[in-house]
Design a protein around this motif. Structure first.
Motif, PDB file in Angstrom:
ATOM      1  N   LEU A   1       2.933   9.932  -4.925  1.00 25.57           N
ATOM      2  CA  LEU A   1       3.658  11.117  -4.440  1.00 25.57           C
ATOM      3  C   LEU A   1       4.706  11.571  -5.442  1.00 25.57           C
ATOM      4  O   LEU A   1       4.877  12.784  -5.667  1.00 25.57           O
ATOM      5  CB  LEU A   1       4.326  10.808  -3.101  1.00 25.57           C
ATOM      6  CG  LEU A   1       3.449  10.799  -1.854  1.00 25.57           C
ATOM      7  CD1 LEU A   1       4.251  10.361  -0.636  1.00 25.57           C
ATOM      8  CD2 LEU A   1       2.829  12.164  -1.609  1.00 25.57           C
ATOM      9  N   LEU A   2       5.408  10.627  -6.050  1.00 20.11           N
ATOM     10  CA  LEU A   2       6.436  10.997  -7.022  1.00 20.11           C
ATOM     11  C   LEU A   2       5.818  11.688  -8.234  1.00 20.11           C
ATOM     12  O   LEU A   2       6.339  12.708  -8.708  1.00 20.11           O
ATOM     13  CB  LEU A   2       7.214   9.758  -7.453  1.00 20.11           C
ATOM     14  CG  LEU A   2       8.290   9.976  -8.523  1.00 20.11           C
ATOM     15  CD1 LEU A   2       9.317  11.002  -8.063  1.00 20.11           C
ATOM     16  CD2 LEU A   2       8.966   8.657  -8.890  1.00 20.11           C
ATOM     17  N   VAL A   3       4.717  11.146  -8.735  1.00 23.52           N
ATOM     18  CA  VAL A   3       4.054  11.753  -9.895  1.00 23.52           C
ATOM     19  C   VAL A   3       3.582  13.166  -9.555  1.00 23.52           C
ATOM     20  O   VAL A   3       3.797  14.117 -10.328  1.00 23.52           O
ATOM     21  CB  VAL A   3       2.870  10.885 -10.354  1.00 23.52           C
ATOM     22  CG1 VAL A   3       2.061  11.601 -11.427  1.00 23.52           C
ATOM     23  CG2 VAL A   3       3.369   9.546 -10.891  1.00 23.52           C
ATOM     24  N   LEU A   4       2.970  13.327  -8.389  1.00 22.38           N
ATOM     25  CA  LEU A   4       2.458  14.649  -8.000  1.00 22.38           C
ATOM     26  C   LEU A   4       3.591  15.635  -7.753  1.00 22.38           C
ATOM     27  O   LEU A   4       3.514  16.806  -8.152  1.00 22.38           O
ATOM     28  CB  LEU A   4       1.587  14.520  -6.754  1.00 22.38           C
ATOM     29  CG  LEU A   4       0.269  13.756  -6.918  1.00 22.38           C
ATOM     30  CD1 LEU A   4      -0.467  13.665  -5.585  1.00 22.38           C
ATOM     31  CD2 LEU A   4      -0.625  14.425  -7.960  1.00 22.38           C
TER      32      LEU A   4
ATOM     33  N   GLY B   1       0.812  -1.221   0.000  1.00 21.45           N
ATOM     34  CA  GLY B   1       0.000   0.000   0.000  1.00 21.45           C
ATOM     35  C   GLY B   1       0.838   1.261   0.000  1.00 21.45           C
ATOM     36  O   GLY B   1       0.583   2.189  -0.777  1.00 21.45           O
ATOM     37  N   VAL B   2       1.859   1.304   0.873  1.00 18.70           N
ATOM     38  CA  VAL B   2       2.673   2.524   0.925  1.00 18.70           C
ATOM     39  C   VAL B   2       3.548   2.652  -0.320  1.00 18.70           C
ATOM     40  O   VAL B   2       3.926   3.761  -0.708  1.00 18.70           O
ATOM     41  CB  VAL B   2       3.521   2.589   2.215  1.00 18.70           C
ATOM     42  CG1 VAL B   2       2.631   2.728   3.430  1.00 18.70           C
ATOM     43  CG2 VAL B   2       4.422   1.381   2.357  1.00 18.70           C
ATOM     44  N   LEU B   3       3.880   1.516  -0.958  1.00 18.63           N
ATOM     45  CA  LEU B   3       4.597   1.588  -2.228  1.00 18.63           C
ATOM     46  C   LEU B   3       3.745   2.285  -3.289  1.00 18.63           C
ATOM     47  O   LEU B   3       4.239   3.144  -4.034  1.00 18.63           O
ATOM     48  CB  LEU B   3       4.977   0.180  -2.690  1.00 18.63           C
ATOM     49  CG  LEU B   3       5.649   0.062  -4.067  1.00 18.63           C
ATOM     50  CD1 LEU B   3       6.969   0.824  -4.090  1.00 18.63           C
ATOM     51  CD2 LEU B   3       5.878  -1.404  -4.431  1.00 18.63           C
ATOM     52  N   ALA B   4       2.463   1.941  -3.345  1.00 22.57           N
ATOM     53  CA  ALA B   4       1.555   2.602  -4.284  1.00 22.57           C
ATOM     54  C   ALA B   4       1.416   4.085  -3.955  1.00 22.57           C
ATOM     55  O   ALA B   4       1.410   4.946  -4.849  1.00 22.57           O
ATOM     56  CB  ALA B   4       0.185   1.924  -4.257  1.00 22.57           C
TER      57      ALA B   4
ATOM     58  N   LEU C   1      13.325  14.509  -5.212  1.00 20.53           N
ATOM     59  CA  LEU C   1      14.382  13.656  -4.671  1.00 20.53           C
ATOM     60  C   LEU C   1      13.842  12.708  -3.608  1.00 20.53           C
ATOM     61  O   LEU C   1      14.049  11.492  -3.677  1.00 20.53           O
ATOM     62  CB  LEU C   1      15.497  14.523  -4.086  1.00 20.53           C
ATOM     63  CG  LEU C   1      16.615  13.755  -3.365  1.00 20.53           C
ATOM     64  CD1 LEU C   1      17.335  12.817  -4.328  1.00 20.53           C
ATOM     65  CD2 LEU C   1      17.592  14.722  -2.705  1.00 20.53           C
ATOM     66  N   SER C   2      13.152  13.244  -2.603  1.00 19.06           N
ATOM     67  CA  SER C   2      12.682  12.395  -1.510  1.00 19.06           C
ATOM     68  C   SER C   2      11.649  11.390  -1.982  1.00 19.06           C
ATOM     69  O   SER C   2      11.647  10.228  -1.549  1.00 19.06           O
ATOM     70  CB  SER C   2      12.109  13.265  -0.383  1.00 19.06           C
ATOM     71  OG  SER C   2      11.044  14.071  -0.852  1.00 19.06           O
ATOM     72  N   ALA C   3      10.760  11.796  -2.888  1.00 16.28           N
ATOM     73  CA  ALA C   3       9.733  10.877  -3.381  1.00 16.28           C
ATOM     74  C   ALA C   3      10.343   9.758  -4.216  1.00 16.28           C
ATOM     75  O   ALA C   3       9.925   8.598  -4.127  1.00 16.28           O
ATOM     76  CB  ALA C   3       8.694  11.639  -4.195  1.00 16.28           C
ATOM     77  N   LEU C   4      11.344  10.076  -5.027  1.00 12.46           N
ATOM     78  CA  LEU C   4      11.996   9.060  -5.849  1.00 12.46           C
ATOM     79  C   LEU C   4      12.723   8.034  -4.980  1.00 12.46           C
ATOM     80  O   LEU C   4      12.574   6.816  -5.178  1.00 12.46           O
ATOM     81  CB  LEU C   4      12.978   9.728  -6.810  1.00 12.46           C
ATOM     82  CG  LEU C   4      13.827   8.787  -7.679  1.00 12.46           C
ATOM     83  CD1 LEU C   4      12.949   7.923  -8.574  1.00 12.46           C
ATOM     84  CD2 LEU C   4      14.827   9.595  -8.519  1.00 12.46           C
TER      85      LEU C   4
END
Length: 504
Positions: free
Chosen positions: A48-51, A40-43, A78-81
């Motif tokens: 988050l990365l896309v946004l 779930g948190v992976l999704a 950076l952090s989202a990736l």
């Protein structure tokens, strides 16, 4: 909705850890809860990365208290990736641990699942926090969880190795807490965005001391030479999945903290000699240590130390190209290093020993494992067209463009390290996968576990393959992340608001 997305990677694993303790009588429930939470948190991290890439940094003021007084969670490119790649590897390692039996041990009430989920929560908090004190909290959460994981079912030797890790980490935490106190005394804030405005106005001597102190703190966490001594003695003693997740994630969290603080709080327009020296020493000392090893896990641990130097290389240049290379190398290294430790765990399980001399006399593992090792090892050595080659090429191009004798010396150290990495990977290949003695296949009752371990290892290797296949889009994303790091106003305005609110 964005607020919930930002808090989920931290909150959900913490809640799941509590529920996992509540259902300690059922190993199946713990497995389902842990795997479902990480999926779930992976999704969520992918969203988050896309946004963050489309809208810029996403910010949550916890409790409605605005920065700099309140607690902020921030997801930028950076952090989202890094969060996305870290969670993907964490999920693969969890599946491996379940297949191996590490997740349950001899009793279903093992603390593995709660500790593992809290470790993931600490990693997520470290990537998303917007202030220094909660970064300290994240490190402490990771320390407590990793100590439990390292010492699960441990004998006296592993406990001694675990104490080396713990004492070193506590020393680092004490230095970090001291640094936070000094920074707060000098600026009146611990919010990273606010510090980006206040620290550059401090006298040069104070800035230099604070910068070096944070460099030492995070250098210990990231195992930068000469602060690396604890890692080769601590990681190889743990079970393979624990070693894999610690090697893949904890050093990268230290590196991330170094990149974030050095670019945001101590901006520079030219290369920084202390980082150049640290990068060269880390590259060469680490890989020479790997050459001297005769145990596959210690060899991989020294390779891990060495390749932290590549990421320091990009940071030390303080250019968009250099930081792009650092971002790409961090993403590549998380996947490649985890995959190699998982493969090593399977090889050791197959042959019954981690010593290269005994591996050479044992029957070679299945061909699938040999192929997986080849992909991960060649990527780490920087062989085209794999992900390691893309990251190293970006770093080398950035170094050539920067020029200067010190940078050219660092380039030479990087090339030597790459060649020696290929050499040590070839040593492991020759010992582990050349023809040897005979060994019967695993017992039928363990076949399901073996399949899970192989599937998880394939998944970890495929993360690196995906990184290589998407090298173009990933490089452009990394470049945008590097631009954000050097153009600090993007991060600051997202957290603090416009110039009027920031007092200028």
């Amino acid at each position: 909705m964005t607020d919930w997305l930002l808090i989920a990677p931290v909150l959900l694993p913490v809640l799941a850890a509590g529920l996992s303790l509540a259902v300690w009588r059922s190993a199946a429930a713990q497995r389902l809860l842990g795997g479902g939470t990480l999926a779930g948190v992976l999704a969520v991290s992918a969203v988050l990365l896309v946004l963050a890439d489309r809208r810029g940094p996403l910010v949550l003021s916890v409790g409605g208290w605005p920065a700099p007084a309140g607690i902020s969670l921030v997801a930028d490119r950076l952090s989202a990736l890094l969060l996305l790649v870290a969670l993907a590897v964490a999920l693969a390692v969890l599946v491996f641990a379940i297949g191996q039996g590490t997740a349950e041990g001899d009793l279903p009430r093992t603390p593995f699942h709660p500790a593992y989920l809290l470790l993931v929560a600490g990693v997520a908090l470290a990537f998303l926090t917007g202030d220094l004190f909660n970064l300290f909290v994240a490190f402490e959460l990771m320390l407590a969880s990793s100590y439990v994981l390292i010492n699960l079912g441990a004998g006296a030797g592993r406990i001694r190795a675990g104490m080396t890790y713990t004492i070193t980490s506590l020393l680092s935490s004490l230095l970090f807490l001291t640094a936070i106190g000094l920074i707060y005394a000098a600026t009146g804030t611990v919010n990273l965005a606010d510090l980006g405005d206040r620290v550059p106005g401090l006298p040069e001597g104070i800035r230099s001391v604070l910068s070096l102190l944070l460099l030492i703190v995070f250098g210990i966490k990231a195992a930068v030479v000469p602060l690396h001594f604890w890692l080769p003695d601590s990681y190889p003693t743990a079970p393979a999945p624990i070693t894999a997740v610690l090697a893949a994630l904890l050093t990268k969290v230290g590196l991330y903290a170094m990149v974030r603080t050095q670019t945001l709080l101590f901006p520079r327009s030219e290369t920084w000699t202390p980082l150049l020296v640290a990068a060269a020493l880390t590259l060469l000392v680490g890989i020479v240590g790997a050459v001297a090893q005769h145990d596959v896990n210690r060899l991989l641990s020294f390779v891990l130390v060495s390749h932290i130097g590549f990421m320091l290389f990009g940071l030390s240049l303080y250019t968009v190209d250099g930081l792009t290379g650092t971002v790409l190398y961090a993403v590549h290294h998380i996947a490649a290093q985890a995959a190699l430790f998982l493969i090593a765990g399977l090889v050791v399980s197959w042959s019954g020993s981690a010593a290269l001399s005994r591996l050479a006399r044992a029957a070679p593992p299945p061909g699938l494992l040999a192929g997986l090792f080849a992909l991960a090892a060649l990527s780490l050595a920087g062989i085209p067209p794999l992900s390691g080659f893309v990251a190293k090429l970006t770093l080398l191009q950035a170094g050539v463009a920067q020029g200067g004798a010190a940078v050219l010396a660092l380039l030479a150290a990087a090339l030597v390290t790459s060649l020696l990495t290929l050499y040590v990977m070839a040593r492991v290949w020759r010992a582990a996968f050349a023809a040897g003695g005979e060994r019967p296949p695993p017992a039928r009752g363990r076949m399901d576990g073996v399949r899970m371990m192989l599937g998880a290892t394939v998944g970890a290797v495929l993360i690196g393959v995906v990184v290589a296949a998407g090298a173009g889009p990933l490089a452009r994303l990394g470049e945008r992340a590097a631009v954000d790091l050097l153009e600090r106003s993007t991060y600051q305005e997202a957290v603090l608001g416009g110039p009027d609110r920031r007092g200028g």
